[in-house]
Design a protein around this motif. Structure first.
Motif, mmCIF file in Angstrom:
data_model
loop_
_atom_site.group_PDB
_atom_site.id
_atom_site.type_symbol
_atom_site.label_atom_id
_atom_site.label_comp_id
_atom_site.label_asym_id
_atom_site.label_seq_id
_atom_site.Cartn_x
_atom_site.Cartn_y
_atom_site.Cartn_z
ATOM 1 N N PRO A 207 0.761 -1.056 -0.116
ATOM 2 C CA PRO A 207 -0.039 -0.003 -0.176
ATOM 3 C C PRO A 207 0.917 1.287 -0.017
ATOM 4 O O PRO A 207 1.865 1.365 0.588
ATOM 5 C CB PRO A 207 -0.651 -0.199 1.395
ATOM 6 N N TYR A 208 0.374 2.301 -0.782
ATOM 7 C CA TYR A 208 1.177 3.483 -0.988
ATOM 8 C C TYR A 208 0.282 4.663 -1.177
ATOM 9 O O TYR A 208 -0.422 4.552 -1.966
ATOM 10 C CB TYR A 208 2.338 3.472 -2.000
ATOM 11 N N ASN A 209 0.244 5.450 -0.158
ATOM 12 C CA ASN A 209 -0.818 6.801 -0.423
ATOM 13 C C ASN A 209 0.001 7.917 -0.688
ATOM 14 O O ASN A 209 -0.523 9.051 -0.803
ATOM 15 C CB ASN A 209 -1.210 6.939 1.115
ATOM 16 N N GLY A 210 1.291 7.908 -1.280
ATOM 17 C CA GLY A 210 1.971 9.096 -1.687
ATOM 18 C C GLY A 210 2.656 9.966 -0.650
ATOM 19 O O GLY A 210 3.007 11.158 -1.011
ATOM 20 N N ALA A 211 2.406 9.680 0.590
ATOM 21 C CA ALA A 211 2.756 10.329 1.572
ATOM 22 C C ALA A 211 4.188 10.295 2.155
ATOM 23 O O ALA A 211 4.463 10.192 3.554
ATOM 24 C CB ALA A 211 1.705 10.470 2.854
ATOM 25 N N GLY A 212 5.154 10.166 1.384
ATOM 26 C CA GLY A 212 6.446 9.706 2.041
ATOM 27 C C GLY A 212 7.309 8.697 1.537
ATOM 28 O O GLY A 212 6.442 8.012 0.199
ATOM 29 N N PRO A 213 8.218 8.327 1.465
ATOM 30 C CA PRO A 213 8.973 7.218 0.843
ATOM 31 C C PRO A 213 8.569 5.825 1.295
ATOM 32 O O PRO A 213 7.810 5.639 2.524
ATOM 33 C CB PRO A 213 10.391 7.506 1.291
ATOM 34 N N LEU A 214 8.605 5.068 0.328
ATOM 35 C CA LEU A 214 8.440 3.541 0.579
ATOM 36 C C LEU A 214 9.526 3.028 1.343
ATOM 37 O O LEU A 214 10.662 3.251 1.351
ATOM 38 C CB LEU A 214 8.304 2.771 -0.698
ATOM 39 N N THR A 215 9.190 2.166 2.240
ATOM 40 C CA THR A 215 10.309 1.574 3.210
ATOM 41 C C THR A 215 9.903 0.008 3.395
ATOM 42 O O THR A 215 8.706 -0.435 3.312
ATOM 43 C CB THR A 215 10.153 2.097 4.651
ATOM 44 N N PRO A 216 10.767 -0.800 3.316
ATOM 45 C CA PRO A 216 10.675 -2.318 3.425
ATOM 46 C C PRO A 216 10.447 -3.038 4.916
ATOM 47 O O PRO A 216 10.390 -3.914 5.220
ATOM 48 C CB PRO A 216 11.865 -2.702 3.184
ATOM 49 N N ARG A 217 10.126 -1.930 5.758
ATOM 50 C CA ARG A 217 9.803 -2.453 7.506
ATOM 51 C C ARG A 217 9.134 -3.521 7.348
ATOM 52 O O ARG A 217 9.366 -4.619 8.188
ATOM 53 C CB ARG A 217 9.212 -1.405 8.018
#
Length: 67
Positions: free
Chosen positions: A16-26
């Motif tokens: 899921p990505y909402n465009g509010a910051g970088p993607l992280t692999p956490r």
């Protein structure tokens, strides 16, 4: 007989990505488990040594160095 296989993340799950910051692999590599059907068990060390010996018997001793 089915066996349980543990993977580093679900390969079909979309991130899921909402465009509010970088993607992280956490959380993308959380353990994902599935039941594997129709697969052989992994080879044991004894299986590998038996196959190596068989190959050396059939093809000669020089094939031992390729394992």
């Amino acid at each position: 007989m089915p066996r349980q296989v543990r993977w580093a993340g679900n390969p079909v799950k979309t991130a899921p990505y909402n465009g509010a910051g970088p993607l992280t692999p956490r959380h993308s590599f959380d353990v994902w488990t599935e039941l594997a059907h129709g697969r052989s068990k992994p080879w044991t060390l004894a299986d590998l040594l038996a196959a190596k010996t068989f190959r050396a018997t059939v093809f000669g001793q020089k094939s031992l160095r390729w394992v």
